[in-house]
Design a protein around this motif. Sequence first.
Motif, PDB file in Angstrom:
ATOM      1  N   UNK A   8       0.820  -1.205   0.000  1.00  0.00           N
ATOM      2  CA  UNK A   8       0.000   0.000   0.000  1.00  0.00           C
ATOM      3  C   UNK A   8       0.859   1.262   0.000  1.00  0.00           C
ATOM      4  N   UNK A   9       0.372   2.291  -0.658  1.00  0.00           N
ATOM      5  CA  UNK A   9       1.105   3.560  -0.687  1.00  0.00           C
ATOM      6  C   UNK A   9       1.277   4.071   0.740  1.00  0.00           C
ATOM      7  N   UNK A  10       2.466   4.492   1.076  1.00  0.00           N
ATOM      8  CA  UNK A  10       2.738   5.013   2.409  1.00  0.00           C
ATOM      9  C   UNK A  10       3.041   3.948   3.448  1.00  0.00           C
ATOM     10  N   UNK A  11       3.003   2.680   3.056  1.00  0.00           N
ATOM     11  CA  UNK A  11       3.271   1.609   4.004  1.00  0.00           C
ATOM     12  C   UNK A  11       4.772   1.502   4.267  1.00  0.00           C
ATOM     13  N   UNK A  12       5.102   1.174   5.500  1.00  0.00           N
ATOM     14  CA  UNK A  12       6.502   0.945   5.865  1.00  0.00           C
ATOM     15  C   UNK A  12       6.803  -0.541   5.707  1.00  0.00           C
ATOM     16  N   UNK A  13       8.043  -0.844   5.405  1.00  0.00           N
ATOM     17  CA  UNK A  13       8.491  -2.226   5.274  1.00  0.00           C
ATOM     18  C   UNK A  13       9.265  -2.624   6.525  1.00  0.00           C
ATOM     19  N   UNK A  14       8.937  -3.798   7.045  1.00  0.00           N
ATOM     20  CA  UNK A  14       9.543  -4.297   8.272  1.00  0.00           C
ATOM     21  C   UNK A  14      10.202  -5.640   8.018  1.00  0.00           C
ATOM     22  N   UNK A  15      11.341  -5.853   8.649  1.00  0.00           N
ATOM     23  CA  UNK A  15      12.017  -7.146   8.607  1.00  0.00           C
ATOM     24  C   UNK A  15      12.555  -7.441  10.000  1.00  0.00           C
ATOM     25  N   UNK A  16      12.356  -8.668  10.437  1.00  0.00           N
ATOM     26  CA  UNK A  16      12.815  -9.072  11.766  1.00  0.00           C
ATOM     27  C   UNK A  16      13.444 -10.452  11.680  1.00  0.00           C
TER      28      UNK A  16
ATOM     29  N   UNK B 110      -0.464 -10.813  13.454  1.00  0.00           N
ATOM     30  CA  UNK B 110      -0.541  -9.981  14.656  1.00  0.00           C
ATOM     31  C   UNK B 110      -1.698  -9.001  14.477  1.00  0.00           C
ATOM     32  N   UNK B 111      -1.930  -8.182  15.454  1.00  0.00           N
ATOM     33  CA  UNK B 111      -3.044  -7.237  15.402  1.00  0.00           C
ATOM     34  C   UNK B 111      -2.960  -6.304  14.195  1.00  0.00           C
ATOM     35  N   UNK B 112      -1.753  -5.877  13.832  1.00  0.00           N
ATOM     36  CA  UNK B 112      -1.600  -4.862  12.801  1.00  0.00           C
ATOM     37  C   UNK B 112      -0.876  -5.315  11.535  1.00  0.00           C
ATOM     38  N   UNK B 113      -0.454  -6.572  11.447  1.00  0.00           N
ATOM     39  CA  UNK B 113       0.301  -7.007  10.273  1.00  0.00           C
ATOM     40  C   UNK B 113       0.228  -8.515  10.100  1.00  0.00           C
ATOM     41  N   UNK B 114       0.442  -8.929   8.866  1.00  0.00           N
ATOM     42  CA  UNK B 114       0.612 -10.341   8.549  1.00  0.00           C
ATOM     43  C   UNK B 114       2.073 -10.500   8.163  1.00  0.00           C
ATOM     44  N   UNK B 115       2.779 -11.312   8.921  1.00  0.00           N
ATOM     45  CA  UNK B 115       4.209 -11.528   8.726  1.00  0.00           C
ATOM     46  C   UNK B 115       4.425 -12.807   7.933  1.00  0.00           C
ATOM     47  N   UNK B 116       5.239 -12.721   6.902  1.00  0.00           N
ATOM     48  CA  UNK B 116       5.673 -13.894   6.162  1.00  0.00           C
ATOM     49  C   UNK B 116       7.075 -14.229   6.629  1.00  0.00           C
ATOM     50  N   UNK B 117       7.270 -15.438   7.107  1.00  0.00           N
ATOM     51  CA  UNK B 117       8.569 -15.814   7.674  1.00  0.00           C
ATOM     52  C   UNK B 117       9.205 -16.951   6.885  1.00  0.00           C
ATOM     53  N   UNK B 118      10.498 -16.838   6.707  1.00  0.00           N
ATOM     54  CA  UNK B 118      11.303 -17.878   6.084  1.00  0.00           C
ATOM     55  C   UNK B 118      12.316 -18.367   7.092  1.00  0.00           C
TER      56      UNK B 118
ATOM     57  N   UNK C 123      16.971  -9.119  15.601  1.00  0.00           N
ATOM     58  CA  UNK C 123      17.041  -7.807  14.953  1.00  0.00           C
ATOM     59  C   UNK C 123      15.652  -7.412  14.467  1.00  0.00           C
ATOM     60  N   UNK C 124      15.457  -6.102  14.272  1.00  0.00           N
ATOM     61  CA  UNK C 124      14.188  -5.563  13.776  1.00  0.00           C
ATOM     62  C   UNK C 124      14.518  -4.318  12.969  1.00  0.00           C
ATOM     63  N   UNK C 125      14.108  -4.307  11.701  1.00  0.00           N
ATOM     64  CA  UNK C 125      14.396  -3.186  10.809  1.00  0.00           C
ATOM     65  C   UNK C 125      13.113  -2.551  10.306  1.00  0.00           C
ATOM     66  N   UNK C 126      13.125  -1.217  10.219  1.00  0.00           N
ATOM     67  CA  UNK C 126      12.016  -0.442   9.676  1.00  0.00           C
ATOM     68  C   UNK C 126      12.554   0.332   8.484  1.00  0.00           C
TER      69      UNK C 126
ATOM     70  N   UNK D 195       8.998 -10.855   7.297  1.00  0.00           N
ATOM     71  CA  UNK D 195       8.781  -9.575   6.641  1.00  0.00           C
ATOM     72  C   UNK D 195       7.306  -9.223   6.657  1.00  0.00           C
ATOM     73  N   UNK D 196       7.048  -7.910   6.738  1.00  0.00           N
ATOM     74  CA  UNK D 196       5.681  -7.403   6.660  1.00  0.00           C
ATOM     75  C   UNK D 196       5.731  -5.983   6.121  1.00  0.00           C
ATOM     76  N   UNK D 197       4.588  -5.530   5.642  1.00  0.00           N
ATOM     77  CA  UNK D 197       4.458  -4.163   5.171  1.00  0.00           C
ATOM     78  C   UNK D 197       3.096  -3.660   5.619  1.00  0.00           C
ATOM     79  N   UNK D 198       3.091  -2.542   6.332  1.00  0.00           N
ATOM     80  CA  UNK D 198       1.831  -1.996   6.832  1.00  0.00           C
ATOM     81  C   UNK D 198       2.006  -0.520   7.177  1.00  0.00           C
ATOM     82  N   UNK D 199       0.902   0.168   7.229  1.00  0.00           N
ATOM     83  CA  UNK D 199       0.894   1.548   7.703  1.00  0.00           C
ATOM     84  C   UNK D 199      -0.024   1.680   8.910  1.00  0.00           C
ATOM     85  N   UNK D 200      -0.364   0.536   9.511  1.00  0.00           N
ATOM     86  CA  UNK D 200      -1.373   0.496  10.555  1.00  0.00           C
ATOM     87  C   UNK D 200      -0.894   0.738  11.977  1.00  0.00           C
ATOM     88  N   UNK D 201       0.391   0.776  12.225  1.00  0.00           N
ATOM     89  CA  UNK D 201       0.845   0.872  13.607  1.00  0.00           C
ATOM     90  C   UNK D 201       2.233   1.486  13.689  1.00  0.00           C
TER      91      UNK D 201
END
Length: 95
Positions: free
Chosen positions: A16-24, A36-44, A73-76, A49-55
């Motif tokens: 989504x436009x404006x969404x941040x990308x997260x990696x943990x 989770x409450x604000x994201x769906x994480x795909x894990x390998x 680790x956790x990256x934004x 990884x997840x991408x959301x603008x909800x939280x």
Amino acid sequence: MRFSFVALSAFVLATPAGAANYMAKPIQPAAAKIITRDAVWGCGPDACQASTQQSRPAVLCQGLAKRAGPLQSFLVNGRAFSSAELDRCNLSARR
């Protein structure tokens, strides 16, 4: 070249436009999909990884740690959490 363009286009359209990308990186391997409450994480095998603008990033980190356990680790958007931020996040981790 064509494959790279198609793959990149699919990622851009799925984010989504404006969404941040997260990696943990969980310390222990995580389930392939974590909701989770604000994201769906795909894990390998190496990261989630997840991408959301909800939280806020701290809330997303804590939500993932609650389900996946302590995080290494956790990256934004490519910026790593400091050790203090990661320590606070990991207080929420399941044990």
